[in-house]
Scaffold this motif. Structure first.
Motif, PDB file in Angstrom:
ATOM      1  N   SER A 139      -5.868  10.216 -13.378  1.00  0.00           N
ATOM      2  CA  SER A 139      -5.308   8.876 -13.611  1.00  0.00           C
ATOM      3  C   SER A 139      -5.234   8.052 -12.322  1.00  0.00           C
ATOM      4  CB  SER A 139      -3.905   8.996 -14.200  1.00  0.00           C
ATOM      5  OG  SER A 139      -3.021   9.496 -13.224  1.00  0.00           O
ATOM      6  N   GLY A 140      -5.499   8.700 -11.209  1.00  0.00           N
ATOM      7  CA  GLY A 140      -5.461   7.961  -9.958  1.00  0.00           C
ATOM      8  C   GLY A 140      -4.102   7.975  -9.279  1.00  0.00           C
ATOM      9  N   ARG A 141      -3.112   8.614  -9.917  1.00  0.00           N
ATOM     10  CA  ARG A 141      -1.793   8.672  -9.281  1.00  0.00           C
ATOM     11  C   ARG A 141      -1.866   9.390  -7.952  1.00  0.00           C
ATOM     12  NH1 ARG A 141       2.345  11.083 -10.429  1.00  0.00           N
ATOM     13  NH2 ARG A 141       1.842  12.502 -12.117  1.00  0.00           N
ATOM     14  N   LEU A 142      -2.654  10.457  -7.929  1.00  0.00           N
ATOM     15  CA  LEU A 142      -2.874  11.155  -6.654  1.00  0.00           C
ATOM     16  C   LEU A 142      -4.227  10.720  -6.132  1.00  0.00           C
ATOM     17  CD1 LEU A 142      -1.530  14.726  -7.500  1.00  0.00           C
ATOM     18  CD2 LEU A 142      -0.464  12.956  -6.100  1.00  0.00           C
ATOM     19  N   ALA A 143      -4.204   9.937  -5.100  1.00  0.00           N
ATOM     20  CA  ALA A 143      -5.442   9.332  -4.601  1.00  0.00           C
ATOM     21  C   ALA A 143      -6.279  10.367  -3.861  1.00  0.00           C
ATOM     22  CB  ALA A 143      -5.105   8.173  -3.680  1.00  0.00           C
ATOM     23  N   PRO A 144      -7.603  10.159  -3.819  1.00  0.00           N
ATOM     24  CA  PRO A 144      -8.466  11.054  -3.044  1.00  0.00           C
ATOM     25  C   PRO A 144      -7.950  11.192  -1.624  1.00  0.00           C
ATOM     26  CG  PRO A 144      -9.792   9.534  -4.329  1.00  0.00           C
ATOM     27  CD  PRO A 144      -8.369   9.135  -4.534  1.00  0.00           C
TER      28      PRO A 144
ATOM     29  N   LEU B 124       4.944   5.472  -5.133  1.00  0.00           N
ATOM     30  CA  LEU B 124       5.395   5.386  -6.522  1.00  0.00           C
ATOM     31  C   LEU B 124       4.495   6.224  -7.440  1.00  0.00           C
ATOM     32  CD1 LEU B 124       6.293   1.580  -6.710  1.00  0.00           C
ATOM     33  CD2 LEU B 124       7.882   3.521  -6.659  1.00  0.00           C
ATOM     34  N   ALA B 125       3.205   6.307  -7.092  1.00  0.00           N
ATOM     35  CA  ALA B 125       2.317   7.166  -7.871  1.00  0.00           C
ATOM     36  C   ALA B 125       2.744   8.625  -7.727  1.00  0.00           C
ATOM     37  CB  ALA B 125       0.878   6.993  -7.396  1.00  0.00           C
TER      38      ALA B 125
ATOM     39  N   LEU C 253      19.749  -3.718   3.018  1.00  0.00           N
ATOM     40  CA  LEU C 253      18.393  -4.093   3.423  1.00  0.00           C
ATOM     41  C   LEU C 253      17.812  -5.204   2.567  1.00  0.00           C
ATOM     42  CD1 LEU C 253      16.855  -0.595   4.107  1.00  0.00           C
ATOM     43  CD2 LEU C 253      17.559  -2.311   5.781  1.00  0.00           C
ATOM     44  N   ARG C 254      18.285  -5.353   1.358  1.00  0.00           N
ATOM     45  CA  ARG C 254      17.778  -6.379   0.438  1.00  0.00           C
ATOM     46  C   ARG C 254      16.258  -6.288   0.292  1.00  0.00           C
ATOM     47  NH1 ARG C 254      21.096  -5.781  -2.061  1.00  0.00           N
ATOM     48  NH2 ARG C 254      20.137  -7.247  -3.449  1.00  0.00           N
ATOM     49  N   LEU C 255      15.796  -5.132  -0.139  1.00  0.00           N
ATOM     50  CA  LEU C 255      14.369  -4.937  -0.370  1.00  0.00           C
ATOM     51  C   LEU C 255      14.144  -4.254  -1.710  1.00  0.00           C
ATOM     52  CD1 LEU C 255      12.637  -3.723   2.914  1.00  0.00           C
ATOM     53  CD2 LEU C 255      12.239  -5.837   1.656  1.00  0.00           C
ATOM     54  N   GLY C 256      13.278  -4.858  -2.512  1.00  0.00           N
ATOM     55  CA  GLY C 256      12.894  -4.270  -3.786  1.00  0.00           C
ATOM     56  C   GLY C 256      11.467  -4.632  -4.103  1.00  0.00           C
ATOM     57  N   TRP C 257      10.995  -4.197  -5.286  1.00  0.00           N
ATOM     58  CA  TRP C 257       9.605  -4.451  -5.642  1.00  0.00           C
ATOM     59  C   TRP C 257       9.458  -4.512  -7.160  1.00  0.00           C
ATOM     60  CZ3 TRP C 257      11.347  -0.321  -2.725  1.00  0.00           C
ATOM     61  CH2 TRP C 257      11.582   0.868  -3.433  1.00  0.00           C
ATOM     62  N   MET C 258       8.460  -5.260  -7.551  1.00  0.00           N
ATOM     63  CA  MET C 258       8.046  -5.311  -8.947  1.00  0.00           C
ATOM     64  C   MET C 258       6.625  -4.791  -9.023  1.00  0.00           C
ATOM     65  SD  MET C 258       9.152  -8.993 -10.460  1.00  0.00           S
ATOM     66  CE  MET C 258       9.226  -9.933  -8.962  1.00  0.00           C
ATOM     67  N   VAL C 259       6.374  -3.876  -9.944  1.00  0.00           N
ATOM     68  CA  VAL C 259       5.013  -3.432 -10.227  1.00  0.00           C
ATOM     69  C   VAL C 259       4.621  -4.113 -11.535  1.00  0.00           C
ATOM     70  CG1 VAL C 259       3.534  -1.465 -10.690  1.00  0.00           C
ATOM     71  CG2 VAL C 259       5.450  -1.241  -9.088  1.00  0.00           C
TER      72      VAL C 259
ATOM     73  N   ARG D 292       0.833  -1.210   0.000  1.00  0.00           N
ATOM     74  CA  ARG D 292       0.000   0.000   0.000  1.00  0.00           C
ATOM     75  C   ARG D 292       0.864   1.256   0.000  1.00  0.00           C
ATOM     76  NH1 ARG D 292      -3.612  -2.199   4.418  1.00  0.00           N
ATOM     77  NH2 ARG D 292      -5.176  -3.408   3.284  1.00  0.00           N
ATOM     78  N   ALA D 293       1.871   1.248   0.849  1.00  0.00           N
ATOM     79  CA  ALA D 293       2.744   2.419   0.938  1.00  0.00           C
ATOM     80  C   ALA D 293       3.453   2.660  -0.393  1.00  0.00           C
ATOM     81  CB  ALA D 293       3.760   2.231   2.062  1.00  0.00           C
ATOM     82  N   LEU D 294       3.899   1.589  -1.034  1.00  0.00           N
ATOM     83  CA  LEU D 294       4.590   1.736  -2.316  1.00  0.00           C
ATOM     84  C   LEU D 294       3.643   2.244  -3.400  1.00  0.00           C
ATOM     85  CD1 LEU D 294       6.807  -1.489  -2.343  1.00  0.00           C
ATOM     86  CD2 LEU D 294       7.634   0.870  -2.339  1.00  0.00           C
ATOM     87  N   THR D 295       2.415   1.760  -3.378  1.00  0.00           N
ATOM     88  CA  THR D 295       1.443   2.209  -4.385  1.00  0.00           C
ATOM     89  C   THR D 295       1.295   3.724  -4.333  1.00  0.00           C
ATOM     90  OG1 THR D 295       0.247   0.125  -4.232  1.00  0.00           O
ATOM     91  CG2 THR D 295      -0.946   1.998  -5.151  1.00  0.00           C
ATOM     92  N   GLU D 296       1.151   4.229  -3.132  1.00  0.00           N
ATOM     93  CA  GLU D 296       0.961   5.667  -2.967  1.00  0.00           C
ATOM     94  C   GLU D 296       2.254   6.418  -3.305  1.00  0.00           C
ATOM     95  OE1 GLU D 296       0.954   9.514  -1.185  1.00  0.00           O
ATOM     96  OE2 GLU D 296       2.149   7.884  -0.344  1.00  0.00           O
TER      97      GLU D 296
END
Lengths: 472, 472
Positions: free
Chosen positions: B40-45, A167-168, A321-327, A161-165
């Motif tokens: 586009s939803g990049r900035l969420a409500p 990265l957007a 830290l060995r932390l990454g992500w794939m979108v 969730r944190a990454l979604t916000e």
């Protein structure tokens, strides 16, 4: 007296393993087992032994049996006993391993160069210890109990969730938590995507003619054929993409040559992926570190169903830290999770929760801003040093990232790298990064990472670098 | 008023990415870019936008330009502004992803059974949060700067030293830090040992006829043929070992049937390895948890050059940490490190340092002792419940570990597993663990993990289990 033994046991909480397999009297067996443990080196000199009552309870023998055995071994010189300090293995007892031990090669970084100007590593002295610890404390205290059980292979939902916000907001990525899969870094992402027969993607994979040899080796080991795309000042010539199934790009900051992919090329890459059913792997390795005024968003934002966006904290925080992500495009999510397995086998769940808190609390933004400022100063010092001492050397790729490319006169790259070694400077020539099958011209140049040296050592590193450059 | 904006900016520290690619007036460009980011939803409500001065500095525009753009978008309904709360994305703005979103399958554990008696997971509610946090704090505060750079693929020396001492003391392992390689768990160790053509070991690999299907699948994916060894009450029939190159054993506590490997079998396995140039993989998955008075040390202690000893904290602390280790014969060390790569790509360095402190400070011993006591009580409650409600069911494998095996009348295993499902109990039948090519007799039985349920739910889980067992 008895109490003091107990207290020391509490302090060391020792758990002593003894083989009491023999059939003889318990006391003799215990003496034999302890002697063997010391002789073989299992119990190192100086090791404190558990108190009588504790070992006696463990072994199911009388307390006096243990006391007698200890006394016997003290008499034999295997153990020493001093009031207040407990019973310990005698210092002269030499472990078995000591004789066989051979000096091992030191790890590569341990005997590092005087000045490390290799690319790829952030300033290790700038890790935000206090803020990270605060996030760790909150994460650990707030984690539900199930967080300490087997992990969801997609990664903790809090982090996704944190990454979604984030990265957007910061990278122009359009996604949702369900399309993010946590991994342990970019290499792990490549491994998961191309893993064996069950993998999500297959080759051939188009790559940029200059890139990390480590990634090419990893792909070759996974039997993925890579096809080099030429580069020019606008980035990869994506117009040359053909029947490849996928293309690996560094759109924000071509690695290592340093420019962003031109908007028309970004659009062309997406058009190719749509027309051919291909996919773009976007390696966003240092997207946060831009020093000019034009942010370069993720290509992923152009078409979330045609781009796999891959990032990590290896440049922004620390590779430790060995932390990454794939979108991921929706159609790849289940496949990647199937490769990852039923449970999280890689990324530390506590670190995942900590990073989620670190992002949500704003600490990540603050850290990135602080580091951007710090790296910008380093970049400016590099440019200034070169302008003074080597004005004929062109510096490129400095609008972003943690490294610059110094263009050199034709035929001089190898000698400059050697001269740098003489000056105690570790850095890489451009040839190190060239795809073996690349057909484009091979410019001479060196890649200078300016993030790694400690702050106090940076000036000396720049002096040494300038001393290695060819005279005008 | 201006100050309150700044304060909120400090709090969110937002780093807003906007594409200002167009050539028009800055104000119109900014409005277009912000509108697109919301649409586009990049900035969420609800997302709070950066204050004027911060965004203006980022974009290199006048502060008034940003103020005008915000005001325009508030007028259009994209943003809302309230004194003291800053400018936010309006709640009615619907992100792009919301329409495309489909409900995803919940992860397996999230919609778990009422009573989870599957084996393999420690009591998640018992993670020693306070002690672990104390170790983390010390580790983070004492870590040298280089710890935040690329990691040694062998693992942190602090952890390897701590493991050397601990494994010698508690498990009878004879080694030195140079022969230990840190990994992210047992599965990772298998992957590293059998990785592709560059791997250290090759098949065929003898395995016990009963074991984890997950390990067999992992080996099959790595093209390693496994050959099942029959089991009897003394463990694997290692006398049947032949031309295999390696054998995978669970000597401390056969998984899942539960007995230790008989001393004569241990010796025979080592003899086989010496005679044939083979190697023993020792999966010491729960070696710390023994409840009877006879400790069972590691086979590794018999011949450190013929045994690869593999352990992890997945049972003793939590699988969420993703930390394990291999204790290697000297001749395999370089090969395993070569497979791991030039840098640590997996195990979190901070967690490694924390575990080192956790061991050295005695917290690990204390935790293991506490959990041993707790699991012993759970085991005793299981045995007592069965003695009362199902005295005809034989309980085996209870001298150690976190699970027991209940022997069932021939032909009843499947119906008991089904009856358990009806009772809301998740558990596995022995058939789940059987090698597909096993030739030994196939006893009926179920594997009952007694560590997973929360303390308050354990009694109900036992009642439900007893309700699923066949009548006398």
């Amino acid at each position: 007296m008895a109490e003091s033994w107990v207290n020391s046991a509490e302090r060391i909480g020792a758990d002593l393993h003894l083989e009491m397999a023999g059939a003889g009297p318990r006391r003799a067996e215990l003496i034999r087992a302890l002697r063997e443990a010391v002789r073989s080196g299992r119990l190192a000199p100086g090791t404190r032994l558990p108190p009588y009552r504790s070992l006696a309870a463990d072994l199911g023998v009388a307390r006096n049996t243990v006391a007698d055995a200890y006394a016997e071994l003290v008499a034999e010189g295997w153990l020493t006993a001093r009031q207040g300090s407990g019973t310990r293995v005698a210092e002269r007892a030499e472990p078995l391993g000591a004789r066989a031990r051979v000096p091992k090669k030191a790890p590569p970084r341990a005997r590092g160069p005087r000045h490390d100007l290799r690319q790829g590593t952030p300033d290790a002295s700038s890790f935000p210890r206090a803020a990270w610890l605060a996030s760790y404390r909150r994460a650990l205290q707030q984690a539900p109990n199930e967080a300490f059980g087997p992990g969801d292979p997609a990664g903790r939902i809090e982090l996704r969730r944190a990454l979604t916000e984030y990265l957007a907001r910061a990278r122009g990525v359009r996604t949702e938590p369900e399309r993010i899969v946590v991994c342990s870094g970019f290499a792990h992402a490549l491994r998961l995507l191309f893993a064996g027969t069950g993998g999500v993607l297959r080759g051939p994979l188009a790559v940029e003619s200059y890139g990390l040899g480590f990634h090419r080796e990893l792909l070759a080991a996974a039997s993925v054929r890579t096809v080099p795309l030429p580069l020019d000042g606008d980035g990869a010539l994506v117009g040359e993409l053909g029947r490849e199934r996928a293309v690996l790009l560094t759109p924000a900051h071509q690695f290592p040559t340093g420019g962003p992919l031109h908007p028309s090329r970004r659009a062309a890459a997406v058009d190719w992926a749509r027309a051919r059913g291909g996919v773009i792997l976007e390696d966003d390795y240092d997207g946060e570190f831009r020093y000019d005024r034009k942010p370069v968003g993720a290509v992923q934002g152009l078409d979330p169903e045609r781009v796999i966006h891959i990032g990590s904290v290896s440049k922004s925080l620390s590779p430790a830290l060995r932390l990454g992500w794939m979108v991921l495009p929706e159609r790849y999510v289940d496949g990647v999770l199937a490769v990852k397995g039923e449970r999280e086998a890689w990324a530390s769940v506590l670190d995942q929760l900590t990073l989620a808190d670190f992002i949500v609390s704003g600490s990540y933004d603050r850290h990135v801003r602080r580091m951007r400022q710090r790296y910008r100063v380093r970049r400016d010092r590099l440019v200034a040093a070169l302008a003074t001492h080597a004005p004929h050397v062109e510096v490129t790729g400095i609008a972003a990232g943690l490294h610059a490319v110094l263009r050199l006169p034709p035929g001089t790259e190898q000698s400059v790298v050697k001269a740098a070694v003489w000056q105690g400077v570790a850095l890489d020539g451009l040839a190190e990064f060239r795809h073996p099958a690349a057909t484009m011209s091979a410019p001479d140049g060196i890649v200078v990472g300016y993030a790694t040296p400690a702050e106090h050592a940076y000036g000396a590193a720049l002096d040494a670098l300038c001393g290695a450059l060819p005279p005008r």
